[in-house]
Design a protein around this motif. Structure first.
Motif, PDB file in Angstrom:
ATOM      1  N   ALA A  80      74.043  18.359 -89.408  1.00 37.69           N
ATOM      2  CA  ALA A  80      74.539  19.373 -89.426  1.00 37.69           C
ATOM      3  C   ALA A  80      74.424  20.398 -88.375  1.00 37.69           C
ATOM      4  CB  ALA A  80      73.922  20.374 -90.719  1.00 37.69           C
ATOM      5  N   THR A  81      73.193  20.152 -87.699  1.00 36.64           N
ATOM      6  CA  THR A  81      73.121  20.643 -86.410  1.00 36.64           C
ATOM      7  C   THR A  81      73.898  20.151 -85.303  1.00 36.64           C
ATOM      8  OG1 THR A  81      70.751  21.312 -86.871  1.00 36.64           O
ATOM      9  CG2 THR A  81      71.466  21.467 -84.546  1.00 36.64           C
ATOM     10  N   ASP A  82      74.248  19.105 -85.237  1.00 37.79           N
ATOM     11  CA  ASP A  82      74.778  18.273 -84.247  1.00 37.79           C
ATOM     12  C   ASP A  82      76.400  18.573 -84.442  1.00 37.79           C
ATOM     13  OD1 ASP A  82      72.772  17.147 -83.110  1.00 37.79           O
ATOM     14  OD2 ASP A  82      73.080  15.273 -83.991  1.00 37.79           O
ATOM     15  N   ALA A  83      76.876  18.937 -85.678  1.00 40.80           N
ATOM     16  CA  ALA A  83      78.200  19.172 -86.088  1.00 40.80           C
ATOM     17  C   ALA A  83      78.479  20.676 -85.899  1.00 40.80           C
ATOM     18  CB  ALA A  83      78.463  18.620 -87.485  1.00 40.80           C
ATOM     19  N   GLY A  84      77.263  21.375 -85.764  1.00 34.15           N
ATOM     20  CA  GLY A  84      77.621  22.909 -85.820  1.00 34.15           C
ATOM     21  C   GLY A  84      78.120  23.565 -86.911  1.00 34.15           C
ATOM     22  N   ILE A  85      77.701  22.935 -88.271  1.00 35.44           N
ATOM     23  CA  ILE A  85      77.790  23.463 -89.634  1.00 35.44           C
ATOM     24  C   ILE A  85      76.382  23.738 -90.243  1.00 35.44           C
ATOM     25  CG2 ILE A  85      80.003  22.539 -89.575  1.00 35.44           C
ATOM     26  CD1 ILE A  85      78.811  20.024 -91.480  1.00 35.44           C
ATOM     27  N   SER A  86      76.626  24.317 -91.217  1.00 42.46           N
ATOM     28  CA  SER A  86      75.364  24.308 -92.093  1.00 42.46           C
ATOM     29  C   SER A  86      74.998  23.199 -92.877  1.00 42.46           C
ATOM     30  CB  SER A  86      75.446  25.876 -92.945  1.00 42.46           C
ATOM     31  OG  SER A  86      76.297  25.278 -93.965  1.00 42.46           O
ATOM     32  N   GLU A  87      73.882  23.031 -93.387  1.00 48.14           N
ATOM     33  CA  GLU A  87      73.295  22.047 -94.251  1.00 48.14           C
ATOM     34  C   GLU A  87      74.120  22.134 -95.418  1.00 48.14           C
ATOM     35  OE1 GLU A  87      69.077  20.189 -95.281  1.00 48.14           O
ATOM     36  OE2 GLU A  87      68.898  21.823 -93.756  1.00 48.14           O
ATOM     37  N   ARG A  88      74.154  23.311 -96.072  1.00 50.23           N
ATOM     38  CA  ARG A  88      75.087  23.456 -97.340  1.00 50.23           C
ATOM     39  C   ARG A  88      76.471  22.826 -97.219  1.00 50.23           C
ATOM     40  NH1 ARG A  88      76.728  28.470-100.287  1.00 50.23           N
ATOM     41  NH2 ARG A  88      77.011  27.700-102.502  1.00 50.23           N
ATOM     42  N   THR A  89      77.117  23.212 -96.286  1.00 46.49           N
ATOM     43  CA  THR A  89      78.424  22.860 -95.716  1.00 46.49           C
ATOM     44  C   THR A  89      78.424  21.221 -95.858  1.00 46.49           C
ATOM     45  OG1 THR A  89      79.185  24.726 -94.532  1.00 46.49           O
ATOM     46  CG2 THR A  89      80.245  22.901 -94.505  1.00 46.49           C
ATOM     47  N   LEU A  90      77.524  20.595 -95.305  1.00 44.42           N
ATOM     48  CA  LEU A  90      77.337  19.270 -95.058  1.00 44.42           C
ATOM     49  C   LEU A  90      77.005  18.612 -96.435  1.00 44.42           C
ATOM     50  CD1 LEU A  90      77.562  16.437 -93.250  1.00 44.42           C
ATOM     51  CD2 LEU A  90      75.202  16.893 -93.032  1.00 44.42           C
ATOM     52  N   ARG A  91      76.143  19.057 -97.195  1.00 42.09           N
ATOM     53  CA  ARG A  91      75.990  18.574 -98.534  1.00 42.09           C
ATOM     54  C   ARG A  91      77.343  18.864 -99.377  1.00 42.09           C
ATOM     55  NH1 ARG A  91      70.993  21.577 -98.085  1.00 42.09           N
ATOM     56  NH2 ARG A  91      71.953  23.247 -99.375  1.00 42.09           N
ATOM     57  N   ARG A  92      78.308  19.901 -99.275  1.00 45.58           N
ATOM     58  CA  ARG A  92      79.511  19.891-100.055  1.00 45.58           C
ATOM     59  C   ARG A  92      80.276  18.914 -99.684  1.00 45.58           C
ATOM     60  NH1 ARG A  92      79.730  25.721 -98.975  1.00 45.58           N
ATOM     61  NH2 ARG A  92      81.519  25.247 -97.765  1.00 45.58           N
ATOM     62  N   LEU A  93      80.373  18.620 -98.266  1.00 45.43           N
ATOM     63  CA  LEU A  93      81.400  17.591 -97.706  1.00 45.43           C
ATOM     64  C   LEU A  93      80.959  16.349 -98.244  1.00 45.43           C
ATOM     65  CD1 LEU A  93      83.504  17.106 -95.548  1.00 45.43           C
ATOM     66  CD2 LEU A  93      81.645  16.412 -93.963  1.00 45.43           C
ATOM     67  N   GLU A  94      79.731  16.001 -98.332  1.00 44.33           N
ATOM     68  CA  GLU A  94      79.167  14.712 -98.966  1.00 44.33           C
ATOM     69  C   GLU A  94      79.449  14.448-100.301  1.00 44.33           C
ATOM     70  OE1 GLU A  94      75.449  14.026 -97.572  1.00 44.33           O
ATOM     71  OE2 GLU A  94      76.015  13.280 -95.428  1.00 44.33           O
ATOM     72  N   SER A  95      79.231  15.741-101.151  1.00 44.79           N
ATOM     73  CA  SER A  95      79.549  15.515-102.525  1.00 44.79           C
ATOM     74  C   SER A  95      81.032  15.647-102.847  1.00 44.79           C
ATOM     75  CB  SER A  95      78.652  16.645-103.344  1.00 44.79           C
ATOM     76  OG  SER A  95      79.243  17.913-102.962  1.00 44.79           O
ATOM     77  N   GLY A  96      82.076  15.983-101.806  1.00 45.25           N
ATOM     78  CA  GLY A  96      83.191  15.999-102.042  1.00 45.25           C
ATOM     79  C   GLY A  96      83.656  17.272-102.890  1.00 45.25           C
ATOM     80  N   ASP A  97      82.876  18.427-102.579  1.00 45.96           N
ATOM     81  CA  ASP A  97      83.006  19.723-103.293  1.00 45.96           C
ATOM     82  C   ASP A  97      83.820  20.587-102.388  1.00 45.96           C
ATOM     83  OD1 ASP A  97      82.957  21.684-104.977  1.00 45.96           O
ATOM     84  OD2 ASP A  97      81.029  22.441-104.336  1.00 45.96           O
ATOM     85  N   ASN A  98      85.247  20.428-102.368  1.00 47.09           N
ATOM     86  CA  ASN A  98      86.053  21.391-101.607  1.00 47.09           C
ATOM     87  C   ASN A  98      85.682  21.276 -99.897  1.00 47.09           C
ATOM     88  OD1 ASN A  98      88.113  22.854-101.161  1.00 47.09           O
ATOM     89  ND2 ASN A  98      87.200  24.789-102.012  1.00 47.09           N
ATOM     90  N   PRO A  99      85.759  20.373 -99.244  1.00 50.67           N
ATOM     91  CA  PRO A  99      85.305  20.351 -97.941  1.00 50.67           C
ATOM     92  C   PRO A  99      86.583  20.841 -97.008  1.00 50.67           C
ATOM     93  CG  PRO A  99      85.776  18.049 -98.427  1.00 50.67           C
ATOM     94  CD  PRO A  99      85.796  18.867 -99.943  1.00 50.67           C
ATOM     95  N   THR A 100      86.283  21.637 -95.877  1.00 47.81           N
ATOM     96  CA  THR A 100      87.434  21.949 -95.040  1.00 47.81           C
ATOM     97  C   THR A 100      87.498  20.863 -94.098  1.00 47.81           C
ATOM     98  OG1 THR A 100      85.984  23.021 -93.579  1.00 47.81           O
ATOM     99  CG2 THR A 100      86.864  24.327 -95.201  1.00 47.81           C
TER     100      THR A 100
END
Length: 100
Positions: free
Chosen positions: A20-40
């Motif tokens: 998340a730090t390397d990508a410049g996103i929040s940890e919560r956003t990464l968790r949502r992305l990995e769970s498939g919960d409406n990623p951008t």
């Protein structure tokens, strides 16, 4: 897709916090992305870049140049421009007193 990203991250032994730090996103956003919960799309691209697999983005969009039926229609040449479809002209309705 999120599960594949998670497996890839784990195979590289990278924590969610690090990625998340390397990508410049929040940890919560990464968790949502990995769970498939409406990623951008922005989040997905940032993660792919951070994992250094952004070259795989090209696989999402098929190569438009490889369309055999289009090659037959265009006699082997590729399209250079697009145009809107022409609408058929409607004939004027017949009226009394007009010559045909």
């Amino acid at each position: 897709m999120g599960q594949k990203l998670e497996r890839f991250r784990l195979s590289r032994n990278i924590t969610q916090q690090q990625l998340a730090t390397d990508a410049g996103i929040s940890e919560r956003t990464l968790r949502r992305l990995e769970s498939g919960d409406n990623p951008t799309l922005d989040s997905l691209i940032r993660v792919l870049i951070a994992l250094k697999i952004q070259g795989n983005i090209d696989l999402l969009i098929p190569d438009s140049r490889i369309r055999p039926i289009e090659r037959v229609r265009t006699k082997g040449t590729e399209r250079q421009r697009s145009r809107s479809t022409k609408t058929a002209k409607q004939p004027k309705p017949w009226e009394w007193g007009t010559k045909e």
